[in-house]
Design an enzyme around this catalytic site. Structure first.
Site: not given
Length: 386
Positions: A13-14, A38, A88, A110-111, A116, A126, A212
């Protein structure tokens, strides 16, 4: 092949992993926070603020080794590859030249809200996970990324955090669960800079893909490149889960890469539905329209540096929301058809004002936002598409 940097952290992830070559002929590379704090990585320490660990960072490297065989530039701010920190999941990374000034832009998730768009500067913090979006305190008392935010405004001051160019849809009460498709977020991914004048009105714009609903959003930049001034229209809706975007050299074609799957390691980890055009690259070609009579909005001048209004979704089906980040109660929101006839009007009463469009026919409309003296603040195209 030459190894420029090894042992870069990795996760399920990320990971970010975006590359850009700067006008200084340096290599810029984004690394996410590995999803720390998370889901599957709930127990992983968040290192976005630790400049000695390459997690939650944008790195800067030489494209050729120096005399000692190192790819680390000697003018980097921390003596290692770190160029900026406190990120993030920066999924977009692109250089743009706005009226002679080179600027590095990035977007990140963002979570739950507050995606951003950032201008990346050397050595800057940041904020993540201490600050989310703008320094507005909307995440006070919340735990995100394994960190509990007590006072976001104080964190901003303490860290000298650089606020984003745009915080997308900050919520006064961010969600913490439920259907993630209903969260006020777009999941921005790859980005490109549109510097051509081939498409009228598009020069000096950021194009950002959204995972999305599969859209490419265009953000028109101010003359100095330091602000977003208008037109966040979302194009090509629903044709895939858009991961990245590239503009052709002549500015006439836009290429969009689509994910092969809708599954992620996050809240949609169990999703098995296949998005439209899986694992493909789509080509869109601009075709100049037939000449039309000028509209009454042509002479409207918008704020050169406006971060006070957003409109989403656009295109809209049953509704759209006008986000007012300041002076909300004094603004009038009007929607006009192409003949100038007002079809909807509402006084802004809160940060988020919902405008119903379910009874309006498909087509192009003009949204106008005015202050209490009737002065135009914003005029923007809105597409109604049922």
């Amino acid at each position: 092949p030459v190894t420029v940097l090894q042992d870069i952290p990795g996760s399920n992830d990320h990971n970010s992993a975006r590359i850009a070559i700067g006008p200084d002929q340096k290599l810029y590379y984004s690394v996410g926070d590995m999803g720390a704090g998370q889901f599957d990585n709930i127990s992983r320490v968040n290192n976005a603020q630790n400049q000695n660990i390459y997690e939650g960072k944008i790195l800067r490297l030489n494209t050729e080794a120096d005399g000692l065989g190192s790819f680390i530039p000697t003018d980097n701010p921390n003596g290692n590859a770190v160029y900026s920190f406190g990120h993030r999941n920066p999924q977009g990374l692109v250089w743009g030249n706005v009226n002679g000034t080179n600027i590095l832009y990035s977007d990140e998730h963002g979570p739950y809200s507050d995606d951003e768009i950032n201008i990346i500067e050397t050595g800057r913090n940041y904020g993540w996970p201490n600050v989310i979006g703008w320094c507005d305190g909307n995440y006070n008392g919340r735990t995100t990324g394994g960190y509990t935010i007590v006072n976001e405004q104080n964190n901003c001051a303490t860290l000298n955090a650089k606020e984003p160019l745009r915080s997308l849809f900050p919520s006064t009460n961010p969600p913490s669960g439920g259907d993630n498709m209903q969260w006020p977020s777009v999941a921005p991914s790859g980005a490109d800079f549109y510097g051509s004048n081939a498409i009228p009105g598009w020069q000096n714009s950021l194009l950002i893909t959204n995972l999305k609903k599969g859209t490419v959003a265009r953000y028109k930049l101010s003359n100095d490149g330091q602000g977003i001034i208008s037109d966040t229209t979302h194009y090509f809706r629903g044709l895939g889960r858009f991961r990245d975007v590239v503009v052709s050299a002549d500015g006439m074609k836009i290429y969009v890469a689509c994910d092969s799957s809708g599954s992620t390691s996050g809240p949609t980890g169990g999703v098995t539905t296949t998005p439209a055009n899986p694992g493909s690259i789509l080509e869109f070609t601009y075709e100049p329209p037939a000449p039309i009579a000028p509209l009454y909005t042509n002479q409207v001048k918008e704020e050169l540096k406006d971060r006070s209004i957003d409109v989403y979704p656009n295109p809209a089906s049953t509704y759209f929301i006008v986000y007012n980040y300041k002076d909300a109660g004094s603004r009038m929101i009007e929607l006009a058809d192409m003949n100038g006839r007002i079809v909807a009007r509402k006084r802004s009463a809160a940060m988020a004002t919902r405008m119903e469009t379910s009874l309006l026919p498909n087509g192009l409309y003009i949204l106008r936002v005015t202050d209490d003296k009737g002065k135009m603040i914003r005029a923007e195209k809105v597409i109604i598409q049922h």
